[in-house]
Structure formats: C-alpha cells, structure tokens
Design an enzyme around this catalytic site. Structure first.
Site, PDB file in Angstrom:
ATOM      1  N   LYS A 187       0.851  -1.197   0.000  1.00 40.66           N
ATOM      2  CA  LYS A 187       0.000   0.000   0.000  1.00 40.66           C
ATOM      3  C   LYS A 187       0.884   1.242   0.000  1.00 40.66           C
ATOM      4  O   LYS A 187       1.730   1.417   0.866  1.00 40.66           O
ATOM      5  CB  LYS A 187      -0.914   0.052   1.222  1.00 40.66           C
ATOM      6  CG  LYS A 187      -1.905   1.222   1.133  1.00 40.66           C
ATOM      7  CD  LYS A 187      -2.636   1.510   2.430  1.00 40.66           C
ATOM      8  CE  LYS A 187      -1.909   2.453   3.335  1.00 40.66           C
ATOM      9  NZ  LYS A 187      -1.722   3.818   2.787  1.00 40.66           N
ATOM     10  N   GLU A 262      10.447   1.020  10.362  1.00 43.86           N
ATOM     11  CA  GLU A 262      11.419   2.114  10.271  1.00 43.86           C
ATOM     12  C   GLU A 262      10.656   3.382  10.608  1.00 43.86           C
ATOM     13  O   GLU A 262       9.747   3.775   9.876  1.00 43.86           O
ATOM     14  CB  GLU A 262      12.021   2.148   8.865  1.00 43.86           C
ATOM     15  CG  GLU A 262      13.308   2.951   8.819  1.00 43.86           C
ATOM     16  CD  GLU A 262      13.038   4.426   8.646  1.00 43.86           C
ATOM     17  OE1 GLU A 262      12.988   5.131   9.686  1.00 43.86           O
ATOM     18  OE2 GLU A 262      12.864   4.858   7.518  1.00 43.86           O
ATOM     19  N   CYS A 296      13.547  10.831   7.445  1.00 44.17           N
ATOM     20  CA  CYS A 296      13.577  10.161   8.746  1.00 44.17           C
ATOM     21  C   CYS A 296      14.895  10.404   9.473  1.00 44.17           C
ATOM     22  O   CYS A 296      14.943  10.415  10.688  1.00 44.17           O
ATOM     23  CB  CYS A 296      13.336   8.676   8.558  1.00 44.17           C
ATOM     24  SG  CYS A 296      14.353   7.973   7.263  1.00 44.17           S
ATOM     25  N   GLU A 393       9.692  14.638  16.546  1.00 45.89           N
ATOM     26  CA  GLU A 393      10.053  14.673  15.136  1.00 45.89           C
ATOM     27  C   GLU A 393       9.150  15.701  14.451  1.00 45.89           C
ATOM     28  O   GLU A 393       7.938  15.527  14.385  1.00 45.89           O
ATOM     29  CB  GLU A 393       9.839  13.286  14.519  1.00 45.89           C
ATOM     30  CG  GLU A 393      10.245  13.231  13.066  1.00 45.89           C
ATOM     31  CD  GLU A 393      10.087  11.841  12.463  1.00 45.89           C
ATOM     32  OE1 GLU A 393       8.964  11.296  12.471  1.00 45.89           O
ATOM     33  OE2 GLU A 393      11.097  11.294  11.998  1.00 45.89           O
TER      34      GLU A 393
END
Ligand code: NAI
Ligand code: MG
Length: 490
Positions: A187, A262, A296, A393
């Site tokens: 997906k 991840e 990331c 983040e």
C-alpha cells in the site's frame, strides 16, 4: 526568500490511478476514490482508487496463490534475479518520466527525484544479485545426523510505505522481498500513490508473473488497517510514524505477524570546535534541509561546541536566507513544498511551540506564498533539551541548535531521546569521531558527512526508531524463514 525563474521540467502524463491486483488494473470494489494533490499548488492531480477490505482480501488471495504455486519462489533463483535486473533496466529507461511524476505528486525537487530513481535502480540491481546467493548452512550436530538449514520466503508480505520517498521506499521493500521469493501486497501513502503505479505497470511489462506484486492505494485507517489484520499476510514491513507502528503492532497481535519498522528520529548532528567549519556548515545545512526536512534521518538537533556556536549559527542563517524555494519542477529550485496541509500545519505548530517555550527564532518559521505548502528554512537557537522542538520529530525544515562543552555531555544529551535512527559528527580528531560513533545510540552514524545512504549498508533504528534493518544483506534476514532439516545417517 529567493525564487527561481528557470525553465521547468516537462509535466508527466498520469496514466494510471487504479489498483493492481493479479497484474490487472481495477477500480475499488465499491468504486470509491480519494484525491491526490500537487503539493506545490494544492490542485487535485487525480482521483485514485481507494482499496476496500474486500480489495485487500483479493490482493492477498492472488499473492497467496502466486506463493503456493511457486511461480516466483520456486522459479530458478537466477531467473528471478534476471527478471529483477530487467525491471531495474526498464525503470532506468523511464527515469525522466518517473522523476517528473514523483516531483509533481510529492513536491520533491526534480533533482532529488532523479537521485531517488537512481537509488531505486541501484537497489533493485543489488537485490537482483542476491537472488541466487541466499544460502543456508550445514550445521554440526551431536550423533550421526546431517543437519542443514534452508532459507525460505516468509510468505505473503504486506508493505506499507510513506510519502517522503515514495519510489525509494518501494524499492527498499520490493528488492529484498522479491529476491527471497516472497509475494507482495503493497500500500502506497495516500499523499503519493502515482509513481508506484507507473512502476507496477513496468513490472508487468517485464514479465513479473501475476500475483507476485499487488499494488494498492488507500488511507491508513482503512486499507492499511485491513492489511494489518488480514490473516493471510505473514509479515508487515512499515515505514512511518512511531504512533502508527504502535497501533499496527497492537492490531496485528491476534495474527502474530512478523514485523519490521522504520520509524524516523530526532537525530543529533554534533559539531566539534575543531571541525572544518566550511564543510560542517554545509553538512549541517544539508542534514536538516534536504527534502524540506521530511527525512527520517534529518539532523534536527544540531549540537555545536560552545566556542564556535555563535559563528556557526550566523553562517547557517546566511545560507538559509539564500535558499531558492519554488516549483519543484524548476531545475534551479533547491526546496519545494511540504507534502500536505497537514504537515504544513504541524510544522507551524512546532514553530509556535518553540517560540512559546523560549527558543530564539533566528530565521524562517513562516509559510511562503499562499498556494501550495511551502515553509521557509527555520533555525531556532538556544534550544533546551526539554523543549518540544528538541524532542519531537517535526518532519520539516526546522533545526534546533544546542550548544555543548564536552564529549561526555554531548553523548549523554544526544542519547536522551526515545529515538535512535541516525547521528552525525563533525571533527578532524579521529579519537573524537570514533568515540562518539561508538557511544551514540543510533543505527547509522556519519562522520564528516550526512545522509549518505547506500543500498548495500544496513539501515534502521535503535530504540523507538524501529525494528529490524533494511538494505544490505541484513534485510534478507527479515524476508526469509530459516528451516532446519535433520537427516539420520547410516
Ligand atoms: P503515518 O505513519 O500515518 O503514515 C505512513 C503510512 O502508514 C501511510 O501509508 C499510511 O497510510 C499508513 N497508515 C497510517 N495509519 C495506519 C494504520 N492505522 N494501519 C496501517 N497503516 C496505516 O505517517 P503520516 O501521518 O503520513 O505522517 C505523520 C508523521 O509521521 C510525519 O510528520 C513524520 O513525523 C512521521 N513520518 C515518518 C516517516 C519516516 O520516514 N520514518 C515517513 C512519514 C511520516
Ligand atoms: Mg498518519
């Protein structure tokens, strides 16, 4: 902010916006669609089929059939590799078109998109080479027996990818999965489904057998959730937010799927006073502003040794003011838009939080223009470890500068986060470089460089930054089951 006037790259044609199940393109079972946008303008690019739970089930069934008939897993491994090489070649032939599609849908600059497509080709070639080199062992056991191991596919793997590197994340996940003989239900992210659809068309053209790769589009809470709970999916490989991973782990518990995650980070980038400051300024700039900070591994906590701190911030700010922001399709653009209104709002929320908690806004912190989702490169100085902007983040072009005085102090502060994806260190002293590299809790450490990621080296996180590793030989462990065979002799 400077804007560009260069000639834009050619706009791509959008050929495909449906689901690929069993090498056929189909609408969603209920006819549902969602809009995908051009983040540089906010305009709708296409209406994309929104896969239902029924579509997920159809994709899983065809993937299962392809797995059990062995059309992929029992094909000669060298032939499997050859098909993967062919796919890489075909993608390379379509690099211009794919890069344009990637930029229009994700906001990535055309230059970055070209780099990503190159990465896709490299990744698929690297794993194509592995296909016939995945070996078991013969194992000495007590008694008169022969024991050996076979490494076999995990099965039907569900892969859920994000919007920041749509094509590259596809390759990182398809590469090892295909090399090891698994079949795939992927997906894409709801923001960026288009480039993957074009690649899936190319996969059919080169002769990947029906059912081996199935490509779905849809939202996380519908299509993604249906994959996570489906008993016919043996493993989920996910890249995205840590809170989403927590939800996935919980929702997958009844079927006890294998999981790899991840999950981003809050990576420390540490500049010692003895560093080559020209390189360190350039490197720290790239560390945070590459792809608008939507990375990331972004070097979002910039620790600078106190004796060079003031000069360093000034030089970084001077660079930030020169940044060319604009249409990602313009050859000269250095920074395009954030991917969505949601991300834009999130980033501006953190800018407000930084100001409220007493950090010093040096430059940026604003939306640029009224169309599209652009944010100016932002620097906060005098950031404290306990501020929100130092802990969360942000996933935008926002760096927090934190002065420090010693190795012990900076190691402790660098590690005082629940993340552990990456870290950078800038120094000319080998002792400092290796000491920091050894002591920092991060899956990747860069010395006098940043964001250097190669398909051959393991990539992943310590702590809440993830589980497992992608890239390199390491990824093969997560796409194989080890079987022990023991034979009585004599
Ligand atoms: P997300 O984690 O919600 O989305 C990533 C993928 O997971 C998408 O394909 C999404 O559809 C899917 N997903 C979402 N909810 C799901 C569920 N309940 N079950 C199954 N699949 C699900 O991330 P989002 O909302 O796009 O971005 C939010 C934040 O996540 C960003 O601001 C950033 O901090 C972080 N992020 C980190 C990434 C990384 O590279 N590690 C990539 C993208 C986002
Ligand atoms: Mg989300």
């Amino acid at each position: 902010m400077a804007t560009t006037t260069a000639r834009p790259a050619a706009r791509p044609t959008i050929r495909q916006s449906r689901l690929m199940i069993n090498n056929e393109w189909v609408d969603a079972s209920d006819g549902g669609t969602f809009d995908t946008l051009n983040p540089a303008t906010g305009d709708v690019l296409a209406k994309v089929a929104h896969a239902t739970a029924k579509d997920v089930d159809a994709a899983v069934r065809t993937a299962r059939k392809a797995l059990e008939t062995g059309v992929w897993s029992r094909m000669d491994a060298a032939d499997r590799g050859r098909l993967m090489f062919k796919l890489a070649d075909r993608i390379e032939q379509h690099a211009t078109e794919l890069a344009a599609l990637e930029s229009v849908n994700s906001g990535k600059t055309i230059r970055d998109s070209r780099g990503d497509v190159e990465g896709v080709v490299n990744t698929l070639r690297y794993y194509a080479g592995w296909a016939d080199k995945i070996e078991g062992k013969t194992v000495p056991v007590r008694g008169n027996f022969l024991s050996y191991t076979l490494r076999q596919p995990v099965g039907v793997v569900g892969q859920i990818i994000p919007w920041n590197f749509p094509l590259l994340m596809l390759a990182w996940k398809w590469g090892p999965a295909l090399a090891c003989g698994n079949t795939i239900v992927m997906k894409t992210a709801e923001q960026t489904p288009l480039s993957a659809m074009r690649v899936a068309e190319l996969a059919v053209e080169v002769g990947i057998p029906p059912g081996v790769i199935n490509l779905l589009a849809g939202l996380g809470e519908t299509t993604g959730q249906a994959m996570v709970v489906h008993p016919g999916i043996d493993k989920i490989a996910f890249t995205g937010h840590v809170d989403t991973a927590r939800l996935i782990q919980k929702n997958a518990a009844p079927t006890l799927k294998r999981m790899t995650f991840e999950l981003g980070g809050k990576s420390p980038n540490v500049v010692f006073g003895d560093a080559d400051l020209d390189n360190a300024v350039e490197g720290a700039f790239h560390a945070i502003y590459f792809h608008c900070g939507q990375c990331c591994t972004a070097g979002s906590r910039l620790f600078v040794e106190r004796k060079v701190h003031k000069e360093f911030v000034q030089r970084l700010a001077a660079e930030a003011k020169k940044r060319r922001i604009g249409d990602p399709m313009d050859e000269d653009t250095e920074q395009g838009p954030q991917v969505s209104q949601e991300q834009l709002d999130k980033i501006l929320g953190y800018v407000a939080s930084g100001q409220k908690q007493g950090a010093k806004l040096i430059v940026g912190g604003q939306r640029v223009g009224e169309r599209g989702f652009f944010v100016s490169p932002t620097i906060f100085d005098d950031v404290r470890d306990d501020m929100e902007i130092a802990q969360d983040e942000i996933f935008g072009p926002v760096v927090g500068v934190l002065p420090f005085d010693s190795m012990d102090e900076v190691v402790e502060r660098a590690n005082s986060t629940y993340y552990g994806l990456a870290a950078g260190v800038w120094t000319q002293d080998v002792n400092k470089a290796h000491t920091f590299a050894k002591r920092v809790k991060a899956g990747t450490v860069w010395v006098n460089c940043y964001h250097v990621v190669d398909t051959t080296t393991p990539f992943g996180g310590f702590k809440l930054s993830g589980q497992g590793r992608e890239n390199g030989e390491a990824a093969l462990d997560h796409y194989t089951e080890t079987k022990t065979v023991t034979v009585k002799l004599g």
